[in-house]
Design a protein around this motif. Structure first.
Motif, short mmCIF file in Angstrom:
data_model
loop_
_atom_site.label_atom_id
_atom_site.label_comp_id
_atom_site.label_asym_id
_atom_site.label_seq_id
_atom_site.Cartn_x
_atom_site.Cartn_y
_atom_site.Cartn_z
N ASN A 61 3.46 11.13 -1.23
CA ASN A 61 3.38 9.81 -1.10
C ASN A 61 4.00 9.09 -0.02
O ASN A 61 4.65 9.20 1.06
CB ASN A 61 4.09 9.13 -2.53
N SER A 71 -0.44 5.56 -2.67
CA SER A 71 0.67 5.48 -3.35
C SER A 71 0.86 3.48 -3.07
O SER A 71 0.91 3.31 -1.82
CB SER A 71 1.81 5.98 -3.15
N HIS A 72 0.14 2.43 -4.15
CA HIS A 72 -0.66 2.45 -5.28
C HIS A 72 -1.40 1.72 -5.11
O HIS A 72 -2.00 1.10 -5.78
CB HIS A 72 0.52 2.38 -6.45
#
Length: 783
Positions: free
Chosen positions: A326, A361-362
């Protein structure tokens, strides 16, 4: 012809509110109830905005305005405070105004003119010449504003933007403030290709044949029926001579928007793959009476994807395990306003770490990031910020999919992250509506969501094509049994905090966490335990670690950032970076930790760890063996070694007989500073004299023998010649001094700096100066 102009310089900025005295008579109220609603205040054409004005005539401004360049993050220059929310970075979020003066030639009076905003934080309101034209309530979604009808072709035009970062927060991380991505002025003919108006999603046929149902959305903003021809040229990158041409005639009514299809077949294309991310170029043209009136360029890749609930993910028919991360989109030295080179350098680091996957993300991430993900061969989860089937939620999904559906790197659309509502019937309905909306735009990719709230009990996951699970290790087997046809992916794992170069116990007052791999909670397992778990469950198609790079916010005082990254806030590699390499790379490697500067602890046992993908390790201290270790798959070597000054070396041998080693050595006191350019050494990555490019620098200390001093901590002054400007410096994740300062105390032997090049070609010279040390000097050619 289309003209796209980047609006970088010449912006006026004011931080804080600007009060407007309310009228007490009918006249002003009446006049401001018209189209030009802003006749006073910062959105007004007549407002006086010149900074530090010495004019002898006219009204002088009473507010403080300054000249800035865009992209711009005004929040990052604050000093964080424990009185403010540290999930949001510890900053006081203040609203602000921007103004931009421009003129448009009368030769453009027949054109359609718009502004394209890649990203403005918070809620933003756009005014032109006192007229309110648009509002955006998401800081992460790009948007276009047409200004044609509101332009003054005979004089000055004023674009005013109000940035509201206080009304609501979209995240639980540092959100910054301002116009933090690029702004463009776009001029086209009245007949033009719509924004994100080219759709290129190849479909594999029998054998090596591929069908591309290419679609183009055309717009006619004029007052007459238009007869045009659309041409599409497709060719492999770098091989324009192998061009294929398709074309189609079209009639467009006044005010009409229409999608037309230009289908074609391609035999035996070169496929896009993680190991060979090959791209094709597409040039779409509109011709009227044989003359070109618009042209846009896109890229796409031929590749097939498949998801199997038992066997995992397949790319071009080949099983690929996703080794992902991420990542947020800030940068420790410039906040949310990230230079293009830094966007790309971050991805280069992640690729070097062995990753092949990336989760946005995100929220939707920058255009330059999406292009680089294609070029470097990442497998991307592309995520919308708002889990909602409201009109606004679907608008944001619409932008996400239309903008990014040509990217071969994107393999999944994510509609939400850790949404409690997925446990409810309402959540299930929202999921269905969002999924159905996406499928109207793209049927080639699955729709997923990342769930951490008892996914096995969340009825909202049932409509999904893929289920992402955050952390909940006990849920995987239950979900696999309960939803046997639903592919699973670990959308977050390994939220294990470590501080670069800190090898003692956690130090709460400074915010430092031990650099050794460890469990944080029963769900935030160590990297080693997490990877072994995934490898033992082949139905899990892959994982996306939380996270690749430390990001501001989501922290506790006095630390500025989350500590879960394998790369620190200032883009320095942590020990976790090499641990990931030991799990993800096939080329033999070994990494030794900690450093060996523990003077004063002679005879005390030091925990020594070696991360390696080899099977046999042996550790030596000053030439004496400290023991051999046979390493289980995805394991590590570990020794307790009484400290003595000298040289610690580990030798790793693979089953194929390949030998690699790593050494840490006790250094002397620092005597000199050194500067290292981290990106831009290759000819293709030269630093450009465009006023935007940057040099990413690491400063370190050497002793008399030329050895790195891993615990050096001098105070450093960074300087440049007239060819550049210091944008930021940083080293300590608990240093509250704003990054714009050119004086910085080094921590754990490394200090980062980023220097912006100007517009003049020549030699950029950067100096690092510290009391008692020889200076570090770096000269970089700017082209």
């Amino acid at each position: 012809m289309r003209e796209k102009i980047r609006l970088r310089d010449g912006w006026l900025f004011h931080q804080g509110e600007i009060s407007i005295i309310k009228p007490c008579e009918k006249g002003p109220v009446y006049m401001q109830a018209k189209n030009q609603e802003c006749r006073t205040g910062a959105a007004s054409v007549e407002y006086h905005d010149q900074p530090n004005d010495f004019s002898e005539k006219g009204e002088l401004t009473t507010e403080k305005w300054e000249w800035v360049c865009v992209p711009h993050d005004y929040m990052i220059q604050q000093i964080p405070s424990n009185e403010n929310n540290f999930a949001l970075g510890g900053y006081k979020y203040e609203n602000a105004w921007y103004r931009y003066h421009f003129s448009v030639s009368e030769k453009d009076i027949e054109k359609r003119i718009s502004f394209y905003f890649e990203g403005i934080t918070g809620n933003s309101t756009i005014y032109l010449n006192g007229c309110r034209l648009a509002q955006s309530i998401s800081g992460y979604v790009p948007f276009e504003v047409e200004i044609t009808d509101f332009i003054n072709f005979q004089g000055d035009n004023v674009l005013a933007i109000y940035v509201d970062v206080n009304s609501r927060h979209e995240g639980w991380w540092y959100e910054g403030g301002g116009i933090y991505r690029d702004v463009w002025m776009v001029k086209t003919d009245k007949v033009f290709v719509d924004v994100w108006g080219v759709c290129l999603i190849p479909e594999k046929q029998e054998g090596e044949s591929w069908f591309l149902p290419a679609k183009v959305t055309l717009c006619n903003a004029g007052e007459l029926l238009q007869s045009v021809e659309v041409q599409m040229e497709i060719y492999p990158s770098g091989l324009e001579r192998n061009k294929k041409l398709v074309k189609k005639a079209c009639l467009l009514k006044a005010g009409e928007k229409r999608e037309i299809e230009l289908p074609f077949f391609w035999e035996c294309p070169r496929l896009w793959d993680t190991e060979d991310p090959f791209l094709y170029n597409v040039i779409t043209k509109i011709l009227r009476n044989g003359r070109e009136i618009d042209k846009v360029e896109n890229r796409f890749g031929f590749r097939s994807i498949a998801f199997d609930a038992e066997r995992g993910f397949f790319l071009n028919g080949r099983h690929v395990y996703i080794k992902g991360v991420n990542c947020h989109q800030d940068y420790g030295l410039t906040g949310k306003a990230v230079p293009d080179r830094v966007h790309r350098y971050k991805l280069k680091l992640i690729k070097e770490m062995g990753a092949n996957g990336y989760r946005c993300s995100h929220y939707p991430q920058s255009d330059v990031t999406m292009d680089a993900l294609d070029e470097m061969g990442f497998l991307v989860i592309d995520e919308t910020r708002l889990f909602s089937s409201s009109a606004e939620g679907l608008r944001e999904v619409d932008v996400l999919v239309r903008r990014d559906r040509n990217h071969p790197s994107v393999i999944m659309w994510s509609i939400g992250n850790e949404e409690p509502w997925v446990k409810t019937e309402a959540g299930k309905r929202i999921t269905c509506t969002m999924k159905n909306y996406i499928k109207k735009l793209d049927i080639s990719r699955p729709v997923m969501a990342a769930v951490c709230h008892q996914p096995e009990e969340a009825i909202g996951v049932m409509p999904l094509d893929v289920l992402g699970i955050n952390y909940s290790f006990s849920s995987y087997e239950i979900c696999h049994q309960r939803y046997p046809d639903l592919p699973l992916v670990a959308s977050e794992c390994c939220a294990t905090g470590t501080t670069r170069g800190w090898y003692s116990d956690d130090w709460e007052e400074k915010g430092y966490l031990s650099a050794y791999d460890k469990d944080t909670t029963e769900n935030f397992l160590s990297r080693e335990k997490s990877w072994k778990f995934f490898m033992a469950h082949p139905y899990i198609m892959g994982c996306y670690q939380w996270d690749a790079i430390e990001h501001r916010g989501e922290s506790v005082w006095p630390r500025l950032c989350s500590q879960s990254g394998a790369i620190d806030l200032y883009l320095q590699k942590k020990d976790a970076f090499y641990q990931n390499q030991s799990h993800w790379l096939s080329k033999p490697m070994v990494h030794l930790m900690p450093h060996w500067n523990h003077q004063g602890q002679e005879g005390e046992p030091i925990q020594v760890i070696a991360y390696s993908n080899c099977e046999r390790l042996e550790l030596f201290l000053n030439g004496r063996s400290q023991g051999k270790r046979i390493i289980e798959k995805y394991g590590h070597g570990e020794w307790e070694v009484p400290f003595e000054v000298g040289r610690l070396e580990v030798i790793a041998v693979s089953n194929d007989g390949v030998e690699v080693s790593d050494i840490v050595e006790t250094s002397g006191v620092p005597v000199r500073l050194r500067l290292r350019l981290e990106d831009g050494e290759d000819a293709g990555d030269e630093i450009k004299a465009d006023g935007r490019d940057v040099a990413i620098i690491t400063c370190y200390c050497e002793d008399e023998a030329g050895r790195l001093v891993p615990d050096a901590s001098p105070e450093i002054l960074f300087l440049t010649n007239r060819m550049g400007k210091i944008l930021g410096t940083g080293s300590d994740v608990s240093d509250q001094i704003p990054p714009i300062r050119s004086v910085r105390k080094m921590r754990a032997g490394l200090c980062a700096a980023v220097v912006e090049a100007g517009t003049e070609k020549g030699i950029l010279e950067i100096r690092a100066i510290a009391e008692g040390l020889l200076p570090g000097i770096l000269k970089i050619k700017i082209n």
